[in-house]
Design a protein around this motif. Structure first.
Motif, PDB file in Angstrom:
ATOM      1  N   ASN A  56       8.570   2.665-103.695  1.00  0.00           N
ATOM      2  CA  ASN A  56       7.578   2.144-104.640  1.00  0.00           C
ATOM      3  C   ASN A  56       7.688   2.866-105.977  1.00  0.00           C
ATOM      4  OD1 ASN A  56       6.320   0.166-103.089  1.00  0.00           O
ATOM      5  ND2 ASN A  56       5.055   1.694-102.028  1.00  0.00           N
ATOM      6  N   TYR A  57       7.898   4.187-105.870  1.00  0.00           N
ATOM      7  CA  TYR A  57       8.021   4.981-107.095  1.00  0.00           C
ATOM      8  C   TYR A  57       9.295   4.605-107.842  1.00  0.00           C
ATOM      9  CZ  TYR A  57       4.218   7.883-105.370  1.00  0.00           C
ATOM     10  OH  TYR A  57       3.006   8.320-104.923  1.00  0.00           O
ATOM     11  N   ALA A  58      10.375   4.427-107.050  1.00  0.00           N
ATOM     12  CA  ALA A  58      11.659   4.100-107.671  1.00  0.00           C
ATOM     13  C   ALA A  58      11.557   2.788-108.441  1.00  0.00           C
ATOM     14  CB  ALA A  58      12.742   4.017-106.599  1.00  0.00           C
ATOM     15  N   SER A  59      10.972   1.778-107.803  1.00  0.00           N
ATOM     16  CA  SER A  59      10.901   0.490-108.498  1.00  0.00           C
ATOM     17  C   SER A  59       9.949   0.576-109.691  1.00  0.00           C
ATOM     18  CB  SER A  59      10.477  -0.627-107.536  1.00  0.00           C
ATOM     19  OG  SER A  59       9.264  -0.297-106.928  1.00  0.00           O
ATOM     20  N   LEU A  60       8.983   1.482-109.577  1.00  0.00           N
ATOM     21  CA  LEU A  60       8.064   1.664-110.690  1.00  0.00           C
ATOM     22  C   LEU A  60       8.810   2.185-111.922  1.00  0.00           C
ATOM     23  CD1 LEU A  60       5.015   1.391-110.978  1.00  0.00           C
ATOM     24  CD2 LEU A  60       4.817   3.830-110.562  1.00  0.00           C
ATOM     25  N   PHE A  61       9.607   3.245-111.679  1.00  0.00           N
ATOM     26  CA  PHE A  61      10.283   3.857-112.822  1.00  0.00           C
ATOM     27  C   PHE A  61      11.441   3.000-113.331  1.00  0.00           C
ATOM     28  CE2 PHE A  61       8.322   7.744-110.913  1.00  0.00           C
ATOM     29  CZ  PHE A  61       7.405   7.913-111.931  1.00  0.00           C
ATOM     30  N   ASN A  62      11.884   2.042-112.500  1.00  0.00           N
ATOM     31  CA  ASN A  62      12.935   1.150-112.971  1.00  0.00           C
ATOM     32  C   ASN A  62      12.383  -0.115-113.624  1.00  0.00           C
ATOM     33  OD1 ASN A  62      15.088   2.748-112.194  1.00  0.00           O
ATOM     34  ND2 ASN A  62      14.934   2.029-110.064  1.00  0.00           N
ATOM     35  N   SER A  63      11.049  -0.256-113.545  1.00  0.00           N
ATOM     36  CA  SER A  63      10.468  -1.493-114.060  1.00  0.00           C
ATOM     37  C   SER A  63      10.297  -1.429-115.574  1.00  0.00           C
ATOM     38  CB  SER A  63       9.117  -1.727-113.382  1.00  0.00           C
ATOM     39  OG  SER A  63       8.223  -2.318-114.284  1.00  0.00           O
ATOM     40  N   PRO A  64      10.909  -2.380-116.305  1.00  0.00           N
ATOM     41  CA  PRO A  64      10.762  -2.392-117.768  1.00  0.00           C
ATOM     42  C   PRO A  64       9.300  -2.568-118.169  1.00  0.00           C
ATOM     43  CG  PRO A  64      12.323  -4.077-117.030  1.00  0.00           C
ATOM     44  CD  PRO A  64      11.701  -3.519-115.804  1.00  0.00           C
ATOM     45  N   ALA A  65       8.540  -3.371-117.414  1.00  0.00           N
ATOM     46  CA  ALA A  65       7.137  -3.618-117.757  1.00  0.00           C
ATOM     47  C   ALA A  65       6.357  -2.310-117.716  1.00  0.00           C
ATOM     48  CB  ALA A  65       6.524  -4.621-116.786  1.00  0.00           C
ATOM     49  N   TYR A  66       6.665  -1.500-116.671  1.00  0.00           N
ATOM     50  CA  TYR A  66       5.957  -0.228-116.543  1.00  0.00           C
ATOM     51  C   TYR A  66       6.322   0.693-117.699  1.00  0.00           C
ATOM     52  CZ  TYR A  66       3.698   3.748-114.345  1.00  0.00           C
ATOM     53  OH  TYR A  66       2.865   4.797-114.092  1.00  0.00           O
ATOM     54  N   GLY A  67       7.576   0.706-118.045  1.00  0.00           N
ATOM     55  CA  GLY A  67       8.038   1.522-119.175  1.00  0.00           C
ATOM     56  C   GLY A  67       7.333   1.121-120.464  1.00  0.00           C
ATOM     57  N   ARG A  68       7.238  -0.209-120.674  1.00  0.00           N
ATOM     58  CA  ARG A  68       6.559  -0.693-121.876  1.00  0.00           C
ATOM     59  C   ARG A  68       5.107  -0.222-121.903  1.00  0.00           C
ATOM     60  NH1 ARG A  68       8.970  -5.541-121.556  1.00  0.00           N
ATOM     61  NH2 ARG A  68       7.194  -6.589-120.591  1.00  0.00           N
ATOM     62  N   ALA A  69       4.449  -0.367-120.747  1.00  0.00           N
ATOM     63  CA  ALA A  69       3.044   0.043-120.678  1.00  0.00           C
ATOM     64  C   ALA A  69       2.913   1.545-120.948  1.00  0.00           C
ATOM     65  CB  ALA A  69       2.447  -0.303-119.315  1.00  0.00           C
ATOM     66  N   ALA A  70       3.868   2.314-120.417  1.00  0.00           N
ATOM     67  CA  ALA A  70       3.810   3.768-120.612  1.00  0.00           C
ATOM     68  C   ALA A  70       3.956   4.107-122.098  1.00  0.00           C
ATOM     69  CB  ALA A  70       4.889   4.456-119.804  1.00  0.00           C
ATOM     70  N   ILE A  71       4.930   3.470-122.734  1.00  0.00           N
ATOM     71  CA  ILE A  71       5.138   3.757-124.163  1.00  0.00           C
ATOM     72  C   ILE A  71       3.919   3.342-124.973  1.00  0.00           C
ATOM     73  CG2 ILE A  71       6.491   3.083-126.192  1.00  0.00           C
ATOM     74  CD1 ILE A  71       8.930   2.973-124.261  1.00  0.00           C
ATOM     75  N   PHE A  72       3.400   2.144-124.641  1.00  0.00           N
ATOM     76  CA  PHE A  72       2.203   1.708-125.364  1.00  0.00           C
ATOM     77  C   PHE A  72       1.059   2.700-125.162  1.00  0.00           C
ATOM     78  CE2 PHE A  72      -1.952  -0.406-125.289  1.00  0.00           C
ATOM     79  CZ  PHE A  72      -2.025  -0.762-126.629  1.00  0.00           C
ATOM     80  N   THR A  73       0.889   3.153-123.916  1.00  0.00           N
ATOM     81  CA  THR A  73      -0.214   4.074-123.628  1.00  0.00           C
ATOM     82  C   THR A  73      -0.112   5.337-124.471  1.00  0.00           C
ATOM     83  OG1 THR A  73      -0.225   3.242-121.374  1.00  0.00           O
ATOM     84  CG2 THR A  73      -1.439   5.262-121.781  1.00  0.00           C
ATOM     85  N   VAL A  74       1.113   5.863-124.581  1.00  0.00           N
ATOM     86  CA  VAL A  74       1.295   7.083-125.368  1.00  0.00           C
ATOM     87  C   VAL A  74       0.935   6.834-126.836  1.00  0.00           C
ATOM     88  CG1 VAL A  74       2.992   8.730-126.242  1.00  0.00           C
ATOM     89  CG2 VAL A  74       3.003   8.087-123.833  1.00  0.00           C
TER      90      VAL A  74
END
Lengths: 293, 292, 348
Positions: A56-74
């Motif tokens: 679950n963690y692996a797919s999370l960190f590979n997910s572009p959507a999650y990355g986008r959300a992380a960058i936006f959050t920062v």
């Protein structure tokens, strides 16, 4: 503990039972549950689950959507924190200076503390309304084709502005009370030593406000991460689509609407680790926090 | 070293003063204008609002919108009238504040004033909850409340929100600042744990309790995510929860009821705002002393 | 009213620190005892053990004929006045004074009568309905006294009760407290770091240092014949002059300077103690002091100087117009105290 504390054996336990049991059931149980779920994959109907380790963690960190959300959050957190702290500090310094109407200004600048975030979101929806929102109109007259909910950056802009508006009062209250706790004698000494108002502010007032500032920095980061949920949910009208969203909002969207329990739990755990790290950082800061007394 | 001596003329001083007030007035306007805009729209007919949005005109629809907002429901069941939501918000705000304070004071009393074997352990068990807001464990919390059959109940709404240590921490800090000699004097005066709590500690903490109550009431009243998940029955909606319903209804219909929606938004912010304004000094004290 | 007996009372904190080394003494009925010493000497801990606010690690404590080691503070028949008064801020003066009686289930009229009696004694009649925050420091102090008096305790305990008052009020309250204790005839233990308070108020003084009792005695005893160099330097302002000296062939010297004392039974290095007021300027005296500074104290003058390179001060009357420079002095009879140079214990 006080030196002359009571020594009854059962009474303190009795006093602690209600709080501890509520915390046990509604804090530790769900937290552990989230931790556990993050290692499992549930079928869509919730009938069975399989242990999948860190996948679950692996797919999370590979997910572009999650990355986008992380960058936006920062970016979102940085903007909201810097803007609301800056504006609040300016207002607090001025409110501390004026004599006439000081109380009125104080009231006018702090009441928004009590406004619920989603209501702030509703105001935003009207202000940025595509056909007649006053702020949207203003931007259009300047040649910016503002479209809330359509353009990614426009939506982000609205979210930041509304979040800043909602957060200014808390920062204002803390800065003002910090300013007012600076001893009069220190200010008077500074007035004799330094002619320039700005010089006095940066050399004396600002360093003395530093402890308040550190505390507010953490408060504002926490606010931007968690308490803006209501604003974001209102602004995107519950339909995130291509709109920006924060990590906390994504936990809710993926888990509650997307029914991806494992993925959402993994996201929860990541956030928990993040908050824990921040708290440790805060404690270390507080430890080293300079007390000028 | 010789530096030139600067003197201000009267008009210069006046100019500086005007600048200070200008900044403050601008700030105050920034805070208050959005709410005045909501208010203005509640006085206008919905058709006008739909076409032109906020304006400077003052209409005569205030009464009508107030009646619609408070006594008419737009849901399927017709249960989510403004009055009903106001009632639910009150219960959430008061129940949450009272629960937080009672549990918090009890636990803080145990931790500060008793010699206990597991004091440090209890402290950490309780204070770890400060680290993780409800938002990050929202799904499992929902599942547990569902499991306990507490969906769409006041208990389910309030109790999980109480599962954090903010009030306990606040009272712990406050109790620790109370002079040591007070409990010693009381013990020599023959007061036991119960008497000390009732006769001395509670009366002494009045201001702190009031301050906490205000902060917790506002916090509880303004809860959004948790009520949104836990309450699906319309007669359990709080005002802030109802906002979601309102914004969604603005989308779909041919004639969005801005008057009604804005009125509900105003009703949702009025009680906490009034409390914060009227009990300003307590509220500020409670807020700024919680970080020490 | 009662006699208090401490035998081998010891306080050891859980971290192993010994705050009070085994201490024994008796306080006869009606006596006013002052525990005095620098901060951290264990005097407050001792008092708090007597009060029951601190556990006694070892030893026996008796109040009257009762062993009270494990008796609750409320049941020890004591009353205590705290440094910061510890008044209940939300209660009126009347309630503050009566709270202890109320907890004892004494009936209302009786409480009322006792509170009145105490307030009259303390000149508090006009303030009974005020809150502590509306009172001056001296009045708060009196309320704290009142709270102690109404209980008719067997023992009064005072924990530096005057240290929050200004100098003038302190002198006045000193007299009031002592007079009150005399009138009521109640045994009292009083803790202070102020040696003047100790000297003026005590029937007997107990000097403590680093958790140990250095000396027990009447104020006059303690002042005139200090048992240790610590007591010599702690009691009295200005303190006793302490100088390194040497005895050889029954003659006492400071450096090369002979001190007019012969036929001493000791020999070797000693510490010499002389009170500043026991040194008298005397043209025919055979000790020479180099005076470097004169301090005017109004009623007196204090001369600071050196003898054989060691500091010494002399206390003279205001009309003795001596200036800096060499000065010949002699000593009053029995002025010299001798202490062991290493242990600091009194030799004669």
């Amino acid at each position: 503990m006080k030196r002359a504390a009571f020594t009854n054996r059962w009474l303190p336990i009795l006093l602690l039972v209600p709080q501890i049991s509520i915390i046990g059931i509604f804090f530790y149980w769900p937290a552990i549950h989230a931790l556990r779920s993050s290692f499992y994959l549930q079928d869509p109907f919730g009938f069975s689950e399989t242990f999948v380790g860190f996948s679950n963690y692996a797919s999370l960190f590979n997910s572009p959507a999650y990355g986008r959300a992380a960058i936006f959050t920062v970016c979102f957190t940085l903007l909201v924190t810097i803007l609301s702290l800056g504006i609040a500090l300016l207002l607090a310094v001025k409110a501390d200076k004026v004599v006439r109407g000081a109380k009125t200004y104080r009231t006018l600048l702090m009441w928004v503390y009590a406004v619920a975030p989603p209501v702030a979101g509703v105001m935003g929806l009207i202000l940025f309304n595509q056909s007649w929102g006053p702020i949207a109109d203003l931007f259009k007259s300047l040649g910016w084709d503002f479209a809330l909910g359509v353009h990614y950056y426009d939506t982000a802009f609205a979210m930041v502005l509304i979040s800043v508006w909602k957060q200014i009062p808390v920062n204002f209250i803390f800065f003002l009370s910090g300013l007012q706790s600076i001893p009069k004698s220190v200010r008077e000494a500074a007035m004799i030593d330094n002619r320039s108002t700005a010089g006095r502010f940066w050399d004396v007032t600002f360093p003395l406000l530093a402890p308040t500032g550190f505390f507010l920095l953490i408060t504002n980061i926490t606010y931007s991460l968690f308490d803006t949920f209501g604003i974001i949910d209102t602004v995107v009208k519950g339909e995130p689509g291509n709109n920006p969203m924060t990590l906390v909002y994504k936990v809710y969207v993926d888990g509650f609407r997307g029914n991806d329990l494992g993925g959402s739990s993994a996201q929860s755990v990541v956030l928990m680790v993040l908050v824990l790290a921040m708290t440790v950082f805060q404690f270390r800061l507080v430890e080293r926090r300079i007390h000028y007394t | 070293m010789k530096s030139e001596i600067k003197t201000y003329t009267r008009p210069q001083i006046k100019l500086l003063l005007i600048f200070d007030h200008g900044v403050l007035i601008l700030g105050a306007a920034f805070m208050i204008l959005p709410v005045l805009m909501l208010l203005q729209m509640t006085t206008m007919p919905d058709l006008f609002n739909m076409k032109t949005g906020p304006s400077l005109a003052i209409g005569d629809q205030l009464d009508d919108n107030f009646r619609k907002a408070m006594f008419e429901a737009d849901g399927f069941s017709g249960a989510n009238t403004g009055v009903r939501m106001l009632w639910n918000s009150m219960i959430l705000g008061l129940g949450f504040a009272a629960g937080k304070i009672v549990l918090g004071m009890m636990a803080a009393y145990a931790i500060v004033y008793f010699r206990m074997r597991f004091a440090t352990f209890a402290f950490w068990i309780i204070f770890t909850t400060l680290l993780l807001p409800l938002e990050v464990r929202i799904l499992p919390s929902y599942e547990i409340v569902q499991h306990l059959g507490m969906l769409n109940t006041y208990q389910g709404l309030i109790i999980p929100l109480i599962a954090s240590a903010t009030a306990t921490f606040f009272f712990r800090q406050y109790f620790r600042s109370i002079p040591e000699e007070l409990i010693e004097a009381a013990r020599i005066d023959g007061a036991g744990p119960f008497k000390f709590f009732v006769d001395i500690l509670v009366p002494l903490s009045q201001t702190m309790i009031a301050a906490m109550f205000i902060i917790m009431f506002v916090y509880g009243w303004n809860q959004y995510l948790w009520p949104t998940m836990i309450t699906t029955d319309e007669d359990m909606f709080t005002l802030v929860r109802g906002i979601k319903q309102i914004t969604q209804s603005l989308e779909g219909t041919s004639l969005p009821e801005y008057g009604r929606a804005n009125m509900l938004a105003l009703v949702a912010i009025l009680p906490p705002v009034l409390i914060v304004i009227f009990f300003q000094s307590w509220f500020v004290k409670g807020l700024t002393e919680s970080d020490k | 009213m009662a006699q208090v007996t401490l035998s081998e009372i010891t306080k050891v904190y859980p971290n192993g620190f010994t705050a009070v080394h085994p201490a024994s003494f008796d306080i006869p009925d009606g006596e006013f005892v002052v525990l005095v010493g620098p901060s951290g000497c264990g005097k407050s801990t001792m008092l708090r053990m007597i009060a029951g606010l601190e556990d006694i690690s070892q030893g026996d404590l008796n109040i009257g004929t009762r062993q009270v080691n494990n008796v609750d503070p409320a049941d020890r028949d004591i009353a205590m006045v705290f440094q910061n008064y510890a008044l209940y801020p939300h209660m009126s003066v009347r309630k503050n004074i009566g709270y202890g009686l109320k907890n004892r289930k004494i009936d209302k009229d009786e409480i009322d009568r006792k509170v009145r009696e105490a307030s009259t004694m303390l000149n508090l009649d006009d303030y009974l309905d005020r809150k502590p925050s509306q009172l001056s420091g001296g009045q708060r102090q009196r309320v704290a006294m009142g709270r102690a008096i109404v209980r008719d305790p067997a023992l009064f305990l005072f924990d530096e009760p005057l240290s929050n008052l200004d100098a003038k009020l302190r002198t006045q309250m000193r007299i009031e407290i002592k007079a009150l204790q005399r009138r009521l005839g109640v045994t009292a233990v009083y803790v202070t770091h102020d040696q003047v308070e100790a000297m003026t108020m005590a029937d007997r003084i107990i000097v403590m240092n680093e958790g140990r009792i250095e000396q027990i005695g009447t104020p006059v005893d303690v002042y005139n014949t200090p048992e240790t160099t610590f007591v010599a330097s702690f009691m009295g302002a200005p303190p006793m002059n302490l100088m390194a000296g040497n005895i050889a062939g029954g003659k006492l010297r400071v450096g090369e300077e002979p001190i007019a004392y012969d036929n001493l039974p000791h020999s070797g290095d000693v510490t010499i103690g002389i009170r500043p007021e026991d040194i008298v300027p005397d043209e025919r005296g055979d000790i020479t002091i180099d005076v470097t500074l004169v301090e005017e104290l109004g009623a007196h003058r204090l001369l600071h100087g050196t003898i054989a390179g060691q500091d010494i001060s002399i206390h003279v009357d205001k009309d003795n117009m001596i200036n800096t420079g060499a000065l010949r002095v002699s000593l009053k009879p029995n002025a010299v105290s001798l202490f062991d140079a290493i242990t600091g214990k009194r030799l004669t």
